[in-house]
Design a protein around this motif. Structure first.
Motif, PDB file in Angstrom:
ATOM      1  N   TRP A 200      53.077  49.429  39.522  1.00 46.46           N
ATOM      2  CA  TRP A 200      52.131  49.352  40.579  1.00 46.46           C
ATOM      3  C   TRP A 200      50.954  50.131  39.998  1.00 46.46           C
ATOM      4  CZ3 TRP A 200      50.238  54.004  42.218  1.00 46.46           C
ATOM      5  CH2 TRP A 200      48.971  54.222  43.089  1.00 46.46           C
ATOM      6  N   TYR A 201      51.030  51.406  39.312  1.00 46.33           N
ATOM      7  CA  TYR A 201      49.944  51.894  38.772  1.00 46.33           C
ATOM      8  C   TYR A 201      49.154  51.349  37.688  1.00 46.33           C
ATOM      9  CZ  TYR A 201      47.146  55.959  37.046  1.00 46.33           C
ATOM     10  OH  TYR A 201      46.132  56.786  36.637  1.00 46.33           O
ATOM     11  N   VAL A 202      49.766  50.763  36.730  1.00 50.02           N
ATOM     12  CA  VAL A 202      49.322  49.960  35.715  1.00 50.02           C
ATOM     13  C   VAL A 202      48.777  48.807  36.095  1.00 50.02           C
ATOM     14  CG1 VAL A 202      49.485  48.912  33.470  1.00 50.02           C
ATOM     15  CG2 VAL A 202      50.884  51.340  33.866  1.00 50.02           C
ATOM     16  N   THR A 203      49.617  47.763  36.799  1.00 43.02           N
ATOM     17  CA  THR A 203      49.062  46.395  36.896  1.00 43.02           C
ATOM     18  C   THR A 203      48.202  46.180  38.290  1.00 43.02           C
ATOM     19  OG1 THR A 203      50.908  45.663  38.270  1.00 43.02           O
ATOM     20  CG2 THR A 203      51.222  45.792  35.952  1.00 43.02           C
ATOM     21  N   SER A 204      48.219  47.205  39.328  1.00 46.29           N
ATOM     22  CA  SER A 204      47.734  46.939  40.410  1.00 46.29           C
ATOM     23  C   SER A 204      46.346  48.012  40.591  1.00 46.29           C
ATOM     24  CB  SER A 204      48.446  47.060  41.539  1.00 46.29           C
ATOM     25  OG  SER A 204      49.574  46.103  41.643  1.00 46.29           O
ATOM     26  N   TYR A 205      46.825  49.150  40.358  1.00 46.48           N
ATOM     27  CA  TYR A 205      45.656  50.207  40.644  1.00 46.48           C
ATOM     28  C   TYR A 205      44.628  50.132  39.539  1.00 46.48           C
ATOM     29  CZ  TYR A 205      43.423  54.706  40.918  1.00 46.48           C
ATOM     30  OH  TYR A 205      42.445  55.681  41.195  1.00 46.48           O
ATOM     31  N   LEU A 206      45.164  50.393  38.118  1.00 47.49           N
ATOM     32  CA  LEU A 206      44.136  50.291  37.156  1.00 47.49           C
ATOM     33  C   LEU A 206      43.455  48.967  37.135  1.00 47.49           C
ATOM     34  CD1 LEU A 206      45.926  52.386  34.406  1.00 47.49           C
ATOM     35  CD2 LEU A 206      44.326  53.019  36.054  1.00 47.49           C
ATOM     36  N   PHE A 207      44.261  47.924  37.211  1.00 50.47           N
ATOM     37  CA  PHE A 207      43.710  46.744  37.084  1.00 50.47           C
ATOM     38  C   PHE A 207      42.746  46.373  38.046  1.00 50.47           C
ATOM     39  CE2 PHE A 207      43.945  42.159  38.503  1.00 50.47           C
ATOM     40  CZ  PHE A 207      43.311  41.502  37.151  1.00 50.47           C
ATOM     41  N   GLY A 208      43.152  46.977  39.182  1.00 50.73           N
ATOM     42  CA  GLY A 208      42.098  46.646  40.474  1.00 50.73           C
ATOM     43  C   GLY A 208      40.826  47.263  40.434  1.00 50.73           C
ATOM     44  N   LEU A 209      40.860  48.515  39.802  1.00 50.69           N
ATOM     45  CA  LEU A 209      39.614  49.124  39.536  1.00 50.69           C
ATOM     46  C   LEU A 209      38.587  48.344  38.355  1.00 50.69           C
ATOM     47  CD1 LEU A 209      40.873  52.924  39.577  1.00 50.69           C
ATOM     48  CD2 LEU A 209      39.798  51.559  41.291  1.00 50.69           C
ATOM     49  N   TRP A 210      39.436  48.159  37.402  1.00 50.74           N
ATOM     50  CA  TRP A 210      38.827  47.299  36.335  1.00 50.74           C
ATOM     51  C   TRP A 210      38.157  46.078  36.854  1.00 50.74           C
ATOM     52  CZ3 TRP A 210      39.598  42.686  33.824  1.00 50.74           C
ATOM     53  CH2 TRP A 210      39.071  42.448  32.637  1.00 50.74           C
TER      54      TRP A 210
END
Length: 462
Positions: A200-210
């Motif tokens: 979740w942290y890599v694919t959703s949180y970081l990606f979502g911010l990007w």
């Protein structure tokens, strides 16, 4: 009775895959180029695909209506009740109060992190669509307060509910797959969390911010009914709002614990009181109870009359009708692809590749997901296909749990137009089809790839 039980698909894999590819291409062309409404396009393409796949003409309508009805039956109550709850929280000022508290505690820059970490906890017992709808009014309010568009808040939250739903029991997919392959549920939960959180942290949180910085969309008014409603001058406390959000979670979690106790023989699963408590903890009933409590706590006790509450309920339900219908039509399209034998054709062609069982399982689950849309169906079907190999093999408990999670990773990959969740997330976050493909489809695919990589690593070192 399944309407297609009386016939057998005789087409080969090639023609079936060509039909599926053509159907998806026509659907995207109708929606994105000709601007046909998604509901009409999905119904039309589902009908044409059913005929092309050879489903008997006298069974086509039953197949379409069955796929639509089963999807709406699972979604409509959850979305409707969740929308009412969200509307009550928003109009009472509770959403704003909780949003202000989160921002004071974590700061504006960490608001997406705070919202999505809360969603990870809520997502443990509550289903993806129900949790998302309940959480979104808070997300909308924070996004309006802080700014930056809806995607930098909504995608991390939606991804949090998604990873918990697909990797971690007691959600139905991993539970059923664990039972089919004799996996230790406790170990699947532990390893599922180990995979779900960093994924979740890599694919959703970081990606979502990007992606949220690159695609800035306004905050939708779908669930809240807009800014026009008169707000309470004395809003409820953040703890009151948290209690209302936690209430359905506790009821559903208690239901899960009771089911586990009945399966283990700790309580009599056939006892009337057990059945009653299980009904109380079922997701639609838990949400209904929460809505009734919210009506009293946020409405009646605060001086709102029955006529006001009725108008608030109507204002919550109206905007979501289109979402429910489009989601049901997405389920219809998936059912046609499934009943037409396209998923079976894909999985059959992959099962003879001679690869390790964890790789074959992942590929089969991915193919089924792409072919028919439902992650739960893809996971359970793939587990059934590799069950005999796993049970006959000399695998330890960790390896079996890793296989279950690899199949789960495959089943979440590449959400697209035949997935009801694709339409639900896209509409709730105010995205058109092209933007949903660029964001949600990519997010789901990276969840699948990273989840499989972690599951395969666990399998290799077990």
């Amino acid at each position: 009775m399944d309407p297609t039980d009386t016939w057998t698909q005789t087409m080969g894999t090639g023609p079936l895959l060509a039909i599926a590819a053509a159907a998806i291409g026509v659907l995207l062309f109708l929606i994105m180029k000709l601007r046909v409404h998604a509901l009409l396009a999905l119904i039309l393409v589902s009908l044409l695909t059913a005929f092309a796949a050879g489903i008997p003409s006298n069974q086509v309508v039953d197949t379409l209506v069955g796929g639509f009805g089963s999807t709406v039956g699972g979604v409509a109550l959850l979305v409707g009740l969740g929308a009412i709850l969200g509307r009550l929280i928003e109009v009472s000022g509770g959403a704003q109060a909780l949003a202000d508290a989160l921002i004071r505690r974590f700061g504006e820059d960490r608001a997406p992190l705070a919202l999505s970490v809360a969603s990870l906890f809520f997502g443990f017992p509550i289903f993806f669509d129900a949790g998302l709808v309940v959480m979104l009014p808070i997300v909308y309010t924070v996004a309006r307060r802080v700014g930056g568009g809806i995607l930098r808040y909504g995608l991390p939250v939606a991804g949090a509910f998604s990873v918990m739903h697909i990797f971690v029991p007691p959600h139905p997919g991993p539970v059923a797959a664990s039972e089919l392959m004799g996996a230790d549920i406790g170990l699947v939960i532990l390893l599922g969390i180990v995979i779900a959180v960093p994924t979740w942290y890599v694919t959703s949180y970081l990606f979502g911010l990007w992606v949220g910085k690159r695609i800035v969309l306004p905050v939708p008014d779908i669930l809240t009914g807009g800014e026009q409603a008169e707000k309470d001058e004395n809003p409820p406390t953040p703890m009151t709002v948290i209690a209302l959000l936690v209430l359905p979670l506790l009821l559903i979690f208690a239901n899960t614990g009771l089911n586990t106790a009945a399966t283990a023989g700790w309580v009599d699963g056939d006892a009337g009181w057990v059945h009653f408590l299980q009904a109380i903890g079922a997701t639609p009933v838990a949400l209904l109870i929460t809505v009734l409590v919210a009506i009293y706590v946020l409405g009646t006790r605060r001086g709102r009359g029955g006529d006001v509450i009725e108008k608030l309920t109507d204002s919550a339900l109206g905007p979501i009708c289109s979402i429910i219908l489009i989601t049901g039509a997405g389920g219809m399209f998936g059912a046609v692809l499934r009943e037409g034998g396209i998923g079976d054709a894909l999985s059959g062609s992959l099962s003879d590749l001679g690869l390790p069982v964890i790789v074959v399982g992942y590929l089969v689950a991915t193919a089924l997901r792409i072919a028919q849309g439902s992650a739960t169906v893809a996971l359970i079907t793939a587990a059934g296909l590799v069950q005999s190999v796993v049970l006959a093999g000399d695998y330890n408990a960790v390896e079996i749990a890793a296989i279950v999670l690899a199949l789960a990773a495959g089943s979440v990959t590449a959400s697209h137009v035949n997935d009801s969740g694709f339409w639900l997330v896209g509409r709730l976050l105010g995205m058109d089809v092209k933007t949903t493909l660029k964001t949600w489809t990519v997010l789901q695919t990276t969840i699948g790839l990273m989840g499989f990589t972690m599951a395969a690593t666990i399998f290799a070192i077990a």
